[in-house]
Design an enzyme around this catalytic site. Structure first.
Site, mmCIF file in Angstrom:
data_model
loop_
_atom_site.group_PDB
_atom_site.id
_atom_site.type_symbol
_atom_site.label_atom_id
_atom_site.label_comp_id
_atom_site.label_asym_id
_atom_site.label_seq_id
_atom_site.Cartn_x
_atom_site.Cartn_y
_atom_site.Cartn_z
ATOM 1 N N MET A 1 -25.411 -6.668 7.105
ATOM 2 C CA MET A 1 -25.481 -8.071 6.682
ATOM 3 C C MET A 1 -24.224 -8.474 5.910
ATOM 4 S SD MET A 1 -29.402 -9.040 6.032
ATOM 5 C CE MET A 1 -29.532 -8.496 4.352
ATOM 6 N N GLY A 2 -23.148 -7.670 6.025
ATOM 7 C CA GLY A 2 -21.917 -8.004 5.308
ATOM 8 C C GLY A 2 -22.032 -7.644 3.834
ATOM 9 N N LEU B 1 -19.801 -5.827 2.386
ATOM 10 C CA LEU B 1 -19.695 -4.395 2.708
ATOM 11 C C LEU B 1 -19.083 -3.553 1.595
ATOM 12 C CD1 LEU B 1 -18.644 -4.558 6.470
ATOM 13 C CD2 LEU B 1 -20.932 -4.607 5.455
ATOM 14 N N HIS B 2 -19.440 -2.262 1.638
ATOM 15 C CA HIS B 2 -18.965 -1.277 0.662
ATOM 16 C C HIS B 2 -18.852 0.065 1.382
ATOM 17 C CE1 HIS B 2 -23.165 -0.135 0.709
ATOM 18 N NE2 HIS B 2 -23.504 -1.370 0.367
ATOM 19 N N HIS C 1 -21.435 1.317 3.901
ATOM 20 C CA HIS C 1 -21.337 0.790 5.266
ATOM 21 C C HIS C 1 -20.204 1.460 6.048
ATOM 22 C CE1 HIS C 1 -23.165 -2.791 3.105
ATOM 23 N NE2 HIS C 1 -23.999 -2.656 4.099
ATOM 24 N N LYS D 1 -30.481 4.931 2.819
ATOM 25 C CA LYS D 1 -30.731 4.141 1.608
ATOM 26 C C LYS D 1 -31.927 3.218 1.840
ATOM 27 C CE LYS D 1 -29.717 0.584 -1.176
ATOM 28 N NZ LYS D 1 -29.742 -0.813 -0.810
ATOM 29 N N MET E 1 -25.034 2.740 -3.533
ATOM 30 C CA MET E 1 -24.227 1.546 -3.239
ATOM 31 C C MET E 1 -25.084 0.525 -2.514
ATOM 32 S SD MET E 1 -20.453 2.802 -2.247
ATOM 33 C CE MET E 1 -19.539 3.866 -3.350
ATOM 34 N N SER F 1 -25.023 -3.970 -1.421
ATOM 35 C CA SER F 1 -24.398 -5.293 -1.532
ATOM 36 C C SER F 1 -24.933 -6.019 -2.757
ATOM 37 C CB SER F 1 -24.689 -6.117 -0.282
ATOM 38 O OG SER F 1 -24.387 -5.384 0.881
HETATM 39 P P1 AMP Z 1 -27.292 -3.954 4.868
HETATM 40 O O1 AMP Z 1 -25.969 -4.604 5.107
HETATM 41 O O2 AMP Z 1 -27.617 -3.802 3.420
HETATM 42 O O3 AMP Z 1 -28.389 -4.539 5.697
HETATM 43 O O4 AMP Z 1 -27.131 -2.455 5.357
HETATM 44 C C1 AMP Z 1 -26.639 -2.162 6.637
HETATM 45 C C2 AMP Z 1 -26.779 -0.690 6.878
HETATM 46 O O5 AMP Z 1 -26.036 0.018 5.893
HETATM 47 C C3 AMP Z 1 -28.219 -0.199 6.764
HETATM 48 O O6 AMP Z 1 -28.466 0.768 7.781
HETATM 49 C C4 AMP Z 1 -28.257 0.429 5.398
HETATM 50 O O7 AMP Z 1 -29.226 1.438 5.255
HETATM 51 C C5 AMP Z 1 -26.863 0.993 5.299
HETATM 52 N N1 AMP Z 1 -26.474 1.204 3.898
HETATM 53 C C6 AMP Z 1 -26.395 0.274 2.928
HETATM 54 N N2 AMP Z 1 -26.061 0.849 1.754
HETATM 55 C C7 AMP Z 1 -25.927 2.182 1.990
HETATM 56 C C8 AMP Z 1 -25.598 3.318 1.193
HETATM 57 N N3 AMP Z 1 -25.341 3.205 -0.106
HETATM 58 N N4 AMP Z 1 -25.546 4.525 1.782
HETATM 59 C C9 AMP Z 1 -25.825 4.666 3.108
HETATM 60 N N5 AMP Z 1 -26.135 3.627 3.920
HETATM 61 C C10 AMP Z 1 -26.185 2.405 3.374
#
Ligand code: AMP
Length: 289
Positions: A45-46, A48-49, A52, A164, A199, A201
């Site tokens: 969902m952007g 990013l860190h 991601h 996560k 980590m 967003s």
């Molecule tokens: P999101 O952008 O938060 O929807 O996350 C996108 C993908 O990144 C999902 O599969 C999350 O589980 C993964 N993700 C987010 N934060 C972390 C993290 N700290 N460590 C590992 N995967 C992550």
């Protein structure tokens, strides 16, 4: 930074400028897919860190190409949730993804995904009503629906998701199996800050004072996972977090593979969700039976 918006397929020549292939439509995806090379997909969902970008790097280990998507999915936010203020940082995100080795970045618009006219939804298993689902009704239905749509557009060989969001990962694993999708799910370990904070967003929402205390959730879960009597440690952890100013949604111990009731001799996981001010954080730690 220059970003291309063409249908061009990688490899992009590496120059000093950042030059990642940004695609918006189905034709560009089809062109990308047309090459016989295997493709790993990383939906995001952007905002990013490194959590991601680790997924993108893992994707490149499992496939020749790694495509990330950036889409803030309205279907997975409740009416009182943070959809409007969710971090949107496209330029910085593209730069991170390019550095991580993404072959292309799919940035669909609402018209392509047409969520405003969604008639049919994925109905996930009862797990979707448990844990985070108890506090976020409809959340996992929205997640599963958008992930299925994205998978149908991108048609990857591998889907890379982070542990996560372990409940999300488990529900998507069930969906892939029950809908006979021929896609391997690659589960990536949680990437953490130096103090143990997972980590996220949403960590950007934390004030400086909150950020200093934000690792307390991880520390509480760690104590449970390392305890000789983890079930008994839960109440203690809840109290400690409440005293420290957190509002705990849940802390639960489950079977690590299914998130159902823990089974004798099977690996377990302790999962927690708690609010620090106006920010809801989640975390989990797996531990042996
Ligand atoms: P999101 O952008 O938060 O929807 O996350 C996108 C993908 O990144 C999902 O599969 C999350 O589980 C993964 N993700 C987010 N934060 C972390 C993290 N700290 N460590 C590992 N995967 C992550």
């Amino acid at each position: 930074m220059s970003t291309r918006s063409s249908n061009a397929v990688f490899p992009t020549p590496r120059t000093a400028s950042i030059d990642v292939n940004v695609i918006h439509d189905r034709a560009a995806l089809d062109e990308l897919r047309a090459g016989s090379q295997s493709l790993a997909f990383v939906p995001t969902m952007g905002g990013l860190h490194e959590g991601h970008t680790a997924l993108v790097r893992l994707g490149r280990e499992h496939a020749a190409q790694a495509v990330a998507s950036i889409y803030v999915n309205p279907l997975q936010f409740g009416p009182d949730e943070d959809f409007a203020r969710y971090p949107r940082s496209l330029e910085a995100d593209l730069e991170l993804l390019e550095r991580a080795g993404a072959t292309a970045v799919f940035v669909p618009d609402d018209a392509l995904l047409s969520v405003s006219h969604q008639r049919v939804y994925v109905a996930p298993s009862p797990l979707a009503e448990d844990l985070c689902g108890r506090f976020r009704p409809g959340h996992f239905r929205g997640v599963a629906t958008i992930v299925l749509k994205l998978l149908n557009l991108v048609r990857p060989d591998k889907l890379v998701m982070g542990k996560k969001d372990l409940q999300q990962l488990t529900i998507i694993r069930e969906m892939l199996a029950d809908f006979c999708l021929d896609i391997d799910l690659v589960a990536a370990p949680i990437v953490r800050e130096a103090d143990g904070l997972a980590m996220s967003s949403r960590n950007r929402y934390l004030s400086a004072a909150e950020r200093q205390r934000a690792a307390q959730l991880n520390q509480a879960l760690m104590r449970i996972a390392q305890s000789r009597a983890p079930e008994r440690e839960i109440e203690h952890a809840r109290e400690e977090l409440s005293h420290a100013g957190w509002r705990v949604d849940y802390i639960e111990i489950r079977d690590a593979a299914t998130l159902g009731a823990s089974r004798p001799h099977a690996p377990r996981v302790v999962l927690g969700a708690a609010w620090l001010g106006t920010t809801r954080l989640i975390d989990n730690i797996e531990f042996p039976a």
